[in-house]
Design a protein around this motif. Structure first.
Motif, PDB file in Angstrom:
ATOM      1  N   ALA A 105      50.270  67.478  75.979  1.00  0.00           N
ATOM      2  CA  ALA A 105      49.557  68.338  76.930  1.00  0.00           C
ATOM      3  C   ALA A 105      50.499  68.740  78.058  1.00  0.00           C
ATOM      4  CB  ALA A 105      48.337  67.602  77.488  1.00  0.00           C
ATOM      5  N   GLU A 106      51.342  67.803  78.460  1.00  0.00           N
ATOM      6  CA  GLU A 106      52.299  68.093  79.528  1.00  0.00           C
ATOM      7  C   GLU A 106      53.284  69.184  79.066  1.00  0.00           C
ATOM      8  OE1 GLU A 106      54.396  64.703  80.977  1.00  0.00           O
ATOM      9  OE2 GLU A 106      55.570  65.899  82.391  1.00  0.00           O
ATOM     10  N   ALA A 126      48.851  62.915  75.542  1.00  0.00           N
ATOM     11  CA  ALA A 126      49.108  63.311  76.937  1.00  0.00           C
ATOM     12  C   ALA A 126      50.471  63.984  77.123  1.00  0.00           C
ATOM     13  CB  ALA A 126      48.940  62.106  77.859  1.00  0.00           C
ATOM     14  N   LYS A 136      46.350  66.561  80.626  1.00  0.00           N
ATOM     15  CA  LYS A 136      47.213  65.378  80.607  1.00  0.00           C
ATOM     16  C   LYS A 136      46.565  64.260  81.438  1.00  0.00           C
ATOM     17  CE  LYS A 136      51.393  63.492  82.433  1.00  0.00           C
ATOM     18  NZ  LYS A 136      52.421  63.634  83.436  1.00  0.00           N
ATOM     19  N   ASN A 146      45.240  60.618  80.116  1.00  0.00           N
ATOM     20  CA  ASN A 146      45.869  59.390  80.614  1.00  0.00           C
ATOM     21  C   ASN A 146      44.933  58.501  81.419  1.00  0.00           C
ATOM     22  OD1 ASN A 146      48.426  59.267  79.617  1.00  0.00           O
ATOM     23  ND2 ASN A 146      49.354  60.497  81.242  1.00  0.00           N
ATOM     24  N   THR A 177      48.300  70.336  82.811  1.00  0.00           N
ATOM     25  CA  THR A 177      48.331  69.131  83.645  1.00  0.00           C
ATOM     26  C   THR A 177      46.970  68.455  83.735  1.00  0.00           C
ATOM     27  OG1 THR A 177      49.097  70.858  85.142  1.00  0.00           O
ATOM     28  CG2 THR A 177      49.997  68.670  85.487  1.00  0.00           C
TER      29      THR A 177
END
Ligand code: PFF
Length: 440
Positions: free
Chosen positions: A123-124, A120, A132, A136, A129
């Motif tokens: 990905a951020e 995650a 992410k 999460n 987003t």
């Protein structure tokens, strides 16, 4: 046949692999949560007591059976039980295989969560987003994706064999785990609010030290933490050279496992207090917010609030948990693989694929019936399977195993003492605690 059996090339390889099996989600997630909920330092003291008095002898006993037989757990237990009770031994060995599969079926799901949470932050970083968010958030899709990935990762190591797979990867991953853990501890300790957390963790609160539930939790935690009862330690013991000193090595493994659990507490509990300091809700009615919430709710919130550095801290934290989980799943996967390779003469590649497929089916069954099966399987494996198998190992070594059981023959005083301790004291103590678990 024995000369061609794969095994550990070095003593340190064995210690790191066995410590890798022991050090897992139980240390980094389970132990700190239990300590935080059961009086901090007081839990630690009870834990150390049951670890030393019961769990360490049980781990030694399990390793000793494998080490002496130099064979997989089914064969080893069959041999140890002697001609008259060979069937009993083999049956227990087979039950152990199911225990390993049961343990892998839920552990791989949770390990998959760790991998997705470690991705995650990446990905951020890439500005994704939505990805992410997906990584999460717990969902069926996410489980269907990451559980097989984790099973495949485990299989990729197992397929390479003991020295080229398990040993090689344990030697790479375990030092990495230690460095990451210590770096995270130092970073969190420097944040505001951490000192209060360190105090809360280390200063014992003795108010519920006599609570039988505390002792039961500590014992369950110790057995799980030392990976006792599914044959993982037995099969690793069988790959250790005959001339090695198992008493010393098993103490090293338990010591490493305990040090990491205690260190993990120094990371998680101060991190909670840092989060609290930043206004994140951590306690609910005086008790710590639920176990899952702690790791997957509070800590990611904390990492988020840290800004850019939080991306790296978040990644490091969940990557650490993923490594810890991987070195644990390889040991339980090795149990059925070793049995199929040695007793059913299948080649290692096919055996690994077969076992992985069975674990995948078991995990998928849990995923599709999550609410009914997840907690149930964890409960059966950890509260029943592990202690009952531990008890069985004590009985085998103390009572059933005659020929080839060197623990009672021509030994130093200390070993003789250990032998009689395993024969008389351990089974009684373990039964007493187990009866408490059942009636709790
Ligand atoms: N010892 C592992 C942990 O603390 O997470 C759990 C475990 C691994 C139990 C392997 C049993 C096993 F065979």
């Amino acid at each position: 046949m024995n000369n061609t059996r794969d095994g550990f090339n070095s003593r340190i390889g064995f210690v790191l692999a066995a410590a890798g099996s022991a050090i897992g989600l139980g240390n980094i997630w389970g132990f700190p949560t239990q300590a935080a909920n059961h009086g901090g330092g007081a839990f630690l003291m009870v834990y150390l007591l049951v670890l030393f008095l019961l769990a360490l002898p049980a781990m030694f006993t399990e390793m000793y059976i494998g080490h002496t037989a130099q064979a997989n757990p089914v064969k080893a237990l069959g041999k140890a039980c002697g001609e008259k009770s060979a069937l009993l031994g083999k049956t227990a060995g087979i039950i152990g295989l199911f225990g390993a599969i049961g343990m892998l079926s839920f552990y791989s799901i949770v390990a998959g969560w760790m991998v997705s949470h470690s991705l995650a932050p990446l990905a951020e970083l890439a500005g994704q987003t939505q990805a992410k968010q997906w990584l999460n958030t717990n969902s069926l899709d996410r489980n269907l994706f990451f559980t097989p990935i984790f099973i495949l990762l485990t299989a990729a190591i197992i397929i390479k064999g003991v020295s080229q797979g398990i040993e090689k990867w344990s030697r790479r991953l375990m030092p990495l785990l230690l460095v990451m853990l210590i770096s995270l501890i130092i970073y969190i300790a420097m944040q505001e609010g951490a000192a209060e957390g360190i105090r809360a963790y280390l200063i014992p609160d003795f108010s519920n030290i006599t609570d039988p539930k505390l002792i039961i939790s500590a014992m369950g935690q110790a057995f799980f933490s030392l990976s006792i009862g599914v044959g993982g330690m037995m099969v690793y013991g069988s790959y250790l050279k005959k001339e090695e000193n198992l008493v010393k090595l098993s103490i090293s493994v338990a010591a490493l496992d305990t040090v990491i659990a205690v260190l993990a507490g120094l990371l998680i509990i101060p991190a909670l207090f840092v989060a609290q300091h930043q206004g994140i809700e951590v306690y609910n009615n005086g008790a710590l917010i639920g176990e899952g919430q702690l790791i997957f709710g509070i800590l990611p919130q904390l990492f988020n609030q840290m800004g850019e550095i939080g991306i790296f801290v978040g990644f490091a934290f969940f990557f650490l948990l993923s490594i810890a989980a991987l070195t644990s799943t390889i040991s339980s996967t090795e149990v059925p693989v070793a049995y199929i390779v040695e007793s059913k003469f299948m080649d290692r590649r096919k055996a690994t694929l077969l076992v992985s497929l069975v674990v995948l089916v078991a995990s998928m069954t849990i995923i599709f019936n999550f609410n009914t099966l997840f907690g149930f399987v964890i409960n059966v494996v950890t509260n029943y399977h592990l202690p009952i198998m531990g008890l069985f190992y004590f009985i085998v070594v103390g009572w059933l195993w005659k020929r080839g059981n060197v623990l009672f023959e021509n030994q130093t005083k200390t070993i003789k003492l250990l032998a009689y301790y395993i024969k008389f004291v351990c089974p009684i103590m373990l039964t007493a605690v187990f009866l408490n678990i059942v009636s709790a």
